[in-house]
Scaffold this motif. Structure first.
Motif, PDB file in Angstrom:
ATOM      1  N   LEU A   1      -6.303  -1.352  -9.123  1.00 36.06           N
ATOM      2  CA  LEU A   1      -5.899  -0.934  -7.780  1.00 36.06           C
ATOM      3  C   LEU A   1      -6.790   0.212  -7.341  1.00 36.06           C
ATOM      4  O   LEU A   1      -7.104   1.112  -8.124  1.00 36.06           O
ATOM      5  CB  LEU A   1      -4.430  -0.514  -7.757  1.00 36.06           C
ATOM      6  CG  LEU A   1      -3.421  -1.617  -8.096  1.00 36.06           C
ATOM      7  CD1 LEU A   1      -2.001  -1.068  -8.088  1.00 36.06           C
ATOM      8  CD2 LEU A   1      -3.541  -2.783  -7.130  1.00 36.06           C
TER       9      LEU A   1
ATOM     10  N   ARG B   1       0.838  -1.178   0.000  1.00 33.96           N
ATOM     11  CA  ARG B   1       0.000   0.000   0.000  1.00 33.96           C
ATOM     12  C   ARG B   1       0.879   1.236   0.000  1.00 33.96           C
ATOM     13  O   ARG B   1       2.054   1.181   0.387  1.00 33.96           O
ATOM     14  CB  ARG B   1      -0.870   0.055   1.268  1.00 33.96           C
ATOM     15  CG  ARG B   1      -2.059  -0.872   1.297  1.00 33.96           C
ATOM     16  CD  ARG B   1      -2.699  -0.789   2.675  1.00 33.96           C
ATOM     17  NE  ARG B   1      -4.074  -1.254   2.680  1.00 33.96           N
ATOM     18  CZ  ARG B   1      -4.816  -1.364   3.768  1.00 33.96           C
ATOM     19  NH1 ARG B   1      -4.297  -1.041   4.947  1.00 33.96           N
ATOM     20  NH2 ARG B   1      -6.064  -1.771   3.699  1.00 33.96           N
TER      21      ARG B   1
ATOM     22  N   ASP C   1      -5.502   0.616  -2.055  1.00 34.68           N
ATOM     23  CA  ASP C   1      -4.093   0.415  -2.367  1.00 34.68           C
ATOM     24  C   ASP C   1      -3.314   1.726  -2.257  1.00 34.68           C
ATOM     25  O   ASP C   1      -2.148   1.729  -1.879  1.00 34.68           O
ATOM     26  CB  ASP C   1      -3.946  -0.163  -3.776  1.00 34.68           C
ATOM     27  CG  ASP C   1      -4.688  -1.479  -3.918  1.00 34.68           C
ATOM     28  OD1 ASP C   1      -4.178  -2.496  -3.427  1.00 34.68           O
ATOM     29  OD2 ASP C   1      -5.796  -1.480  -4.507  1.00 34.68           O
TER      30      ASP C   1
ATOM     31  N   LEU D   1       3.828   0.134  -6.353  1.00 28.73           N
ATOM     32  CA  LEU D   1       2.646  -0.723  -6.456  1.00 28.73           C
ATOM     33  C   LEU D   1       2.704  -1.655  -7.658  1.00 28.73           C
ATOM     34  O   LEU D   1       1.738  -2.369  -7.944  1.00 28.73           O
ATOM     35  CB  LEU D   1       1.380   0.140  -6.522  1.00 28.73           C
ATOM     36  CG  LEU D   1       1.090   0.943  -5.240  1.00 28.73           C
ATOM     37  CD1 LEU D   1      -0.124   1.844  -5.446  1.00 28.73           C
ATOM     38  CD2 LEU D   1       0.867   0.012  -4.050  1.00 28.73           C
TER      39      LEU D   1
END
Length: 520
Positions: free
Chosen positions: A110, A11, A202, A495
């Motif tokens: 996401l 995250r 996220d 990410l």
């Protein structure tokens, strides 16, 4: 057979402190007066974060959201001239001309939660939840996407606003404003805590604009002492006190980025650039009685609206008029800017909040008088040379450089940029385009925000702050050379989302010395 442990859920939590500056934070942290920020700084990297040119809230946060400089976003200021006219348009989210960070994350499935990001009104649809920020309406379902989200915000944080209105009718207007800003911080934490706990995400972003607002209005109080001497520190401390509430929700595998869009410092004086252009013979004012009376009437009406209409009533007007209210502001801004200028005898003019000079160009401006080509280039050189020699009230040099727009920006929206960009040596001297010929002098040391309602004694500086902590980032790492436009590609890379080659920023891979970050 034993199953391998599941990979940690990566995250990113971004905590934005609009206008936060190391000039204040460093001594307060070292004195133990901001203990949680001090622990976050020691846990990872920290350093300056270069803002945009100019360090303005509107283009800066857009560059954060896009990883691009203004030539690719089309956002240079809070306002711009409507193409084909001298009318003024106010910037909002619909005018951003580049994809947002949220778009790339959504395409990768996401989920994002964004709370109070400036210039996200009207709130764009994203894969996740959006609560608009600065320059949106202060209250109501229109600030959220989906609109039904607003009810949850109102229940978790009663009294939630984008930013509190100044209340000149209060017994102690400045003291009331401090308390309203502190309450807005509390409500921002309540809303963010609720959403980050109850929703899947996220990327989580929450922006606090109170540091910028308090610094603009109370820098003089911090220096001079008196009843509001601690107002700025009180805002920083209120954020510091509640910071663990968000950090605990992020988890150990999260990348934490605490940052500001620009820095802050004392306002020495406003530089009335249209006054300078008039004095140097580049701009002509009409000077007629009718024009002066109309400008005076508009300003008196604006002052009356701010000073005598209660904040609740002003909020009602904004909430119910929405787009019509913005259009009314644009008409007012257009009349104050364009009507006093004699365009047929004006070769250059300033427009905007910092140091933007435009040439009154034939074929581009409606009444352009300067032909394109050699005459245009020669005039730019001449004005740049004279501006570079500008001295302050005590003879001090004010201008670091005057650049042609193509030297500073690039991209498909370069045509929206000012022809000349004044880069101030000390952004404590802050250029602005005064609306009319009534500016009494070039330098205006006493300046009031919002048509004389709220004092302004602080302004922006080019470097913001950056804290970075999380997996792979060494403790107490000194960060050098980071730019605001580098954060979007850094978030994407962390990410696992490919970083578009069209972004001007680059992922800050050097932060992750203990666990190299792979950029796709």
């Amino acid at each position: 057979m034993t199953e391998a442990p599941a990979a940690p859920h990566r995250r990113v939590l971004v905590i934005g402190l609009d206008g936060a500056t190391w000039d204040l934070m460093t001594p307060w942290i070292e004195a133990g007066r901001l203990p949680h920020l001090g622990r976050l700084r020691a846990a990872g990297g920290h350093g300056p974060l270069a803002s945009t040119i100019h360090p303005l809230t509107t283009p800066a946060w857009v560059s954060f959201m896009t990883g691009r400089q203004q030539g690719q976003t089309g956002i240079y200021d809070h306002i711009h001239r409507r193409p084909g006219s001298y009318d003024v348009e106010i910037m909002d989210a619909t005018r951003i001309k580049a994809p947002l960070l949220f778009d790339y994350l959504g395409a990768a499935n996401l989920r994002s939660i964004s709370i109070n990001m400036p210039l996200t009104y009207p709130p764009p649809p994203i894969h996740g939840l959006m609560v608009s920020g600065l320059f949106g309406t202060l209250v109501g379902p229109g600030i959220t996407n989906p609109p039904s989200l607003y009810q949850r915000i109102a229940e978790a944080a009663p009294g939630y606003v984008v930013h509190p209105d100044f209340k000149p009718q209060a017994r102690d207007p400045l003291g009331q404003h401090v308390q309203d800003l502190l309450e807005s911080i509390d409500n921002r934490f309540r809303a963010a805590e609720m959403l980050l706990r109850e929703e899947a995400w996220d990327l989580g972003i929450v922006v606090f604009t109170a540091p910028d607002q308090i610094q603009h209005a109370f820098w003089h109080a911090m220096e001079a002492g008196g009843p509001h001497e601690t107002a700025i520190y009180d805002v920083y401390r209120r954020i510091d006190d509640q910071l663990p509430r968000l950090l605990d929700l992020a988890g150990d595998d999260a990348l934490i980025l605490l940052m500001s869009d620009h820095g802050a410092g004392k306002l020495h004086a406003m530089v009335n650039l249209n006054r300078w252009l008039a004095d140097e013979g580049y701009l002509a004012f009409r000077g007629t009685r009718a024009v002066s009376q109309r400008a005076s009437l508009i300003k008196r009406a604006a002052v009356a609206y701010k000073r005598f209409l209660p904040a609740a009533a002003r909020a009602w007007v904004r909430r119910h008029l929405t787009g019509a209210f913005t259009r009314a502001k644009e008409v007012m801004e257009s009349n104050l800017f364009a009507a006093p200028i004699d365009w047929e005898h004006t070769r250059a003019y300033a427009l905007g909040a910092c140091g933007n000079v435009f040439i009154n160009l034939q074929g581009r401006e409606p009444n352009g008088v300067v032909p394109p080509g050699p005459a245009y280039e020669a005039l730019r050189d001449e004005i740049a040379g004279r501006l570079a020699a500008l001295r302050g009230p005590e003879g001090q040099p004010l201008v670091e450089a005057v650049r042609r727009r193509e030297e500073v920006y690039h991209g498909p929206y370069l045509d929206l940029a000012p022809d000349l960009v004044v880069i101030w040596r000390d952004y404590g001297f802050w250029g602005r385009a005064r609306y009319d010929q009534n500016a009494p002098e070039l330098f205006e040391p006493q300046f009031a925000w919002d048509f004389g309602i709220l004092p302004q004694s602080g302004t922006h500086r080019p470097d913001g702050v950056l804290f970075a902590a999380g997996p792979g980032i060494p403790a107490d790492l000194a960060i050098e050379g980071a730019r605001l436009i580098d954060l979007a590609p850094t978030i994407l890379a962390y990410l696992g989302v490919p970083v578009p080659g069209s972004m001007d920023g680059a992922a800050l891979t050097r932060l992750f010395a203990d666990a190299p970050l792979t950029v796709r």
